[in-house]
Design a protein around this motif. Structure first.
Motif, PDB file in Angstrom:
ATOM      1  N   UNK A 196       5.046  15.839 -15.061  1.00 24.92           N
ATOM      2  CA  UNK A 196       4.096  14.811 -15.492  1.00 24.92           C
ATOM      3  C   UNK A 196       4.808  13.615 -16.123  1.00 24.92           C
ATOM      4  N   UNK A 197       6.120  13.607 -16.066  1.00 27.14           N
ATOM      5  CA  UNK A 197       6.889  12.501 -16.652  1.00 27.14           C
ATOM      6  C   UNK A 197       6.489  11.187 -16.008  1.00 27.14           C
ATOM      7  N   UNK A 198       6.247  10.183 -16.833  1.00 25.07           N
ATOM      8  CA  UNK A 198       5.878   8.867 -16.338  1.00 25.07           C
ATOM      9  C   UNK A 198       4.388   8.656 -16.155  1.00 25.07           C
ATOM     10  N   UNK A 199       3.601   9.726 -16.305  1.00 27.33           N
ATOM     11  CA  UNK A 199       2.145   9.557 -16.213  1.00 27.33           C
ATOM     12  C   UNK A 199       1.595   9.170 -17.583  1.00 27.33           C
ATOM     13  N   UNK A 200       0.426   8.556 -17.634  1.00 25.72           N
ATOM     14  CA  UNK A 200      -0.145   8.174 -18.930  1.00 25.72           C
ATOM     15  C   UNK A 200      -0.340   9.388 -19.832  1.00 25.72           C
ATOM     16  N   UNK A 201      -0.192   9.228 -21.148  1.00 26.70           N
ATOM     17  CA  UNK A 201      -0.395  10.346 -22.071  1.00 26.70           C
ATOM     18  C   UNK A 201      -1.757  11.001 -21.854  1.00 26.70           C
ATOM     19  N   UNK A 202      -1.760  12.322 -21.858  1.00 28.45           N
ATOM     20  CA  UNK A 202      -3.003  13.048 -21.678  1.00 28.45           C
ATOM     21  C   UNK A 202      -3.359  13.326 -20.228  1.00 28.45           C
ATOM     22  N   UNK A 203      -2.534  12.837 -19.279  1.00 27.20           N
ATOM     23  CA  UNK A 203      -2.816  13.108 -17.869  1.00 27.20           C
ATOM     24  C   UNK A 203      -2.677  14.598 -17.595  1.00 27.20           C
ATOM     25  N   UNK A 204      -3.694  15.240 -17.031  1.00 25.80           N
ATOM     26  CA  UNK A 204      -3.601  16.676 -16.753  1.00 25.80           C
ATOM     27  C   UNK A 204      -2.814  16.938 -15.479  1.00 25.80           C
ATOM     28  N   UNK A 205      -2.323  18.147 -15.294  1.00 24.27           N
ATOM     29  CA  UNK A 205      -1.727  18.490 -14.000  1.00 24.27           C
ATOM     30  C   UNK A 205      -2.715  18.218 -12.866  1.00 24.27           C
ATOM     31  N   UNK A 206      -2.179  17.781 -11.728  1.00 21.15           N
ATOM     32  CA  UNK A 206      -3.059  17.395 -10.630  1.00 21.15           C
ATOM     33  C   UNK A 206      -2.279  17.314  -9.328  1.00 21.15           C
ATOM     34  N   UNK A 207      -3.015  17.343  -8.228  1.00 23.35           N
ATOM     35  CA  UNK A 207      -2.457  17.048  -6.918  1.00 23.35           C
ATOM     36  C   UNK A 207      -2.722  15.577  -6.600  1.00 23.35           C
ATOM     37  N   UNK A 208      -1.683  14.854  -6.177  1.00 24.37           N
ATOM     38  CA  UNK A 208      -1.795  13.441  -5.841  1.00 24.37           C
ATOM     39  C   UNK A 208      -1.774  13.275  -4.325  1.00 24.37           C
ATOM     40  N   UNK A 209      -2.755  12.550  -3.804  1.00 22.71           N
ATOM     41  CA  UNK A 209      -2.868  12.279  -2.371  1.00 22.71           C
ATOM     42  C   UNK A 209      -2.166  10.965  -2.035  1.00 22.71           C
ATOM     43  N   UNK A 210      -1.320  11.001  -1.001  1.00 17.79           N
ATOM     44  CA  UNK A 210      -0.644   9.800  -0.505  1.00 17.79           C
ATOM     45  C   UNK A 210      -1.230   9.415   0.849  1.00 17.79           C
ATOM     46  N   UNK A 211      -1.539   8.130   1.001  1.00 14.24           N
ATOM     47  CA  UNK A 211      -1.947   7.596   2.291  1.00 14.24           C
ATOM     48  C   UNK A 211      -0.879   6.636   2.810  1.00 14.24           C
ATOM     49  N   UNK A 212      -0.595   6.725   4.096  1.00 13.11           N
ATOM     50  CA  UNK A 212       0.384   5.827   4.708  1.00 13.11           C
ATOM     51  C   UNK A 212      -0.232   4.441   4.907  1.00 13.11           C
ATOM     52  N   UNK A 213       0.586   3.415   4.732  1.00  8.74           N
ATOM     53  CA  UNK A 213       0.166   2.033   4.984  1.00  8.74           C
ATOM     54  C   UNK A 213       1.291   1.313   5.716  1.00  8.74           C
ATOM     55  N   UNK A 214       0.946   0.187   6.344  1.00  7.90           N
ATOM     56  CA  UNK A 214       1.991  -0.565   7.035  1.00  7.90           C
ATOM     57  C   UNK A 214       2.638  -1.619   6.156  1.00  7.90           C
ATOM     58  N   UNK A 215       2.044  -1.891   4.972  1.00 11.73           N
ATOM     59  CA  UNK A 215       2.623  -2.841   4.025  1.00 11.73           C
ATOM     60  C   UNK A 215       2.073  -2.514   2.641  1.00 11.73           C
ATOM     61  N   UNK A 216       2.910  -1.946   1.794  1.00  8.55           N
ATOM     62  CA  UNK A 216       2.457  -1.490   0.481  1.00  8.55           C
ATOM     63  C   UNK A 216       1.964  -2.647  -0.375  1.00  8.55           C
ATOM     64  N   UNK A 255      -0.185   5.047  -2.197  1.00  8.49           N
ATOM     65  CA  UNK A 255       0.032   4.494  -0.854  1.00  8.49           C
ATOM     66  C   UNK A 255       1.533   4.339  -0.664  1.00  8.49           C
ATOM     67  N   UNK A 256       1.993   4.505   0.581  1.00  8.76           N
ATOM     68  CA  UNK A 256       3.414   4.426   0.842  1.00  8.76           C
ATOM     69  C   UNK A 256       3.670   3.895   2.251  1.00  8.76           C
ATOM     70  N   UNK A 257       4.624   2.979   2.334  1.00 10.30           N
ATOM     71  CA  UNK A 257       5.189   2.553   3.605  1.00 10.30           C
ATOM     72  C   UNK A 257       6.509   3.315   3.724  1.00 10.30           C
ATOM     73  N   UNK A 258       6.520   4.338   4.577  1.00  7.92           N
ATOM     74  CA  UNK A 258       7.679   5.212   4.656  1.00  7.92           C
ATOM     75  C   UNK A 258       8.847   4.499   5.313  1.00  7.92           C
ATOM     76  N   UNK A 259      10.052   4.889   4.924  1.00  8.05           N
ATOM     77  CA  UNK A 259      11.242   4.361   5.565  1.00  8.05           C
ATOM     78  C   UNK A 259      11.295   4.892   6.993  1.00  8.05           C
ATOM     79  N   UNK A 260      11.872   4.119   7.881  1.00 12.37           N
ATOM     80  CA  UNK A 260      11.977   4.555   9.266  1.00 12.37           C
ATOM     81  C   UNK A 260      12.955   5.708   9.368  1.00 12.37           C
TER      82      UNK A 260
END
Length: 261
Positions: A196-216, A255-260
């Motif tokens: 949870x490092x870097x998340x706002x204080x009090x953020x509970x454990x969670x699953x984060x969903x990533x969606x692909x994009x062509x330009x972040x 959201x993420x624009x993945x490296x080729x």
């Protein structure tokens, strides 16, 4: 990636995501504009559940959030990750045996599949999906589609042991990244796990969903104009250029624009 089939989702693999939002139509409109999805509020027999599609292929679900009982608080506005199972009843028993908590026991979803919702021992909520007529997202790793599911947890060792025992997911540290593990089905990485490092204080454990994009960057600009908020501005990392944001109703996603390759 080309359209996927049921074989793409062996047990333990994240196979679907859906969103609970207080204003279902507003959520449908937001993600249509952001990702190009098509979807409409479903009929009463499916509780209004909306199947969102991209180029005619299912990519995610959106449902209206409602209190469980009269007088209960509204559930949080969140994206839920579902992990595939070949036997939801057996997975439910394994979850309990491994120290997890079943929130909503196994239920039949018409003829499309069987599901349950559970909480891992560190507090992260996730779903389990046993396919019957519907196996999950039919397109992934393309702009507008699901591309990654990542567990953020307060105890990586405990979480890793739980998902191994309950769902057969292995955990492997990434070289040079002490706080990041890949979650694997056999030798294939299917998700990630971090702290949870870097998340706002009090953020509970969670699953984060990533969606692909062509330009972040342009996606984030459009998101802000549509009423969303940026939690982590676009930045470059090993897998590509990503950002973390919330939609106008507060659901967190990346959201993420993945490296080729």
């Amino acid at each position: 990636m080309p359209d996927v089939t049921a074989d793409y989702y062996p047990p333990g693999t994240p196979c679907w995501v859906d969103l609970m939002a207080p204003d279902q139509q507003a959520a449908l409109d937001f993600y249509k504009d952001l990702f190009g999805w098509q979807g409409e509020i479903g009929p009463p027999e499916v509780g209004g559940y909306a199947m969102c599609t991209l180029n005619g292929k299912p990519v995610a679900g959106i449902m209206k959030a409602q209190p469980m009982n009269e007088g209960d608080p509204m559930p949080p506005t969140v994206w839920t990750s579902y992990l595939a199972s070949s036997d939801a009843d057996a997975t439910q028993a394994a979850i309990s045996a491994a120290g997890g908590t079943v929130m909503f026991p196994v239920m039949d979803v018409m003829t499309v599949g069987r599901m349950l919702i559970a909480v891992d021992p560190t507090g992260a909520v996730f779903g389990v999906w046993q396919p019957v007529d519907f196996f999950g997202a039919a397109v992934v790793n393309e702009p507008g589609a699901l591309t990654w599911n990542e567990l953020h947890t307060s105890d990586m060792a405990a979480a890793g042991a739980f998902y191994q025992q309950a769902l057969g997911l292995g955990s492997t540290p990434l070289e040079g990244m002490d706080n990041y593990h890949s979650l694997n089905v056999g030798d294939r990485p299917v998700g990630g796990m971090t702290t949870l490092e870097g998340t706002p204080p009090g953020t509970p454990p969670h699953w984060l969903t990533y969606f692909a994009v062509d330009d972040t960057d342009s996606t984030v600009d459009a998101l802000v104009k549509a009423g969303g908020n940026v939690l982590v501005p676009p930045f470059d990392m090993m897998a590509g250029r990503m950002a973390i944001a919330t939609d106008p109703q507060g659901a967190v996603f990346a959201v993420i624009k993945a490296v080729s390759p």
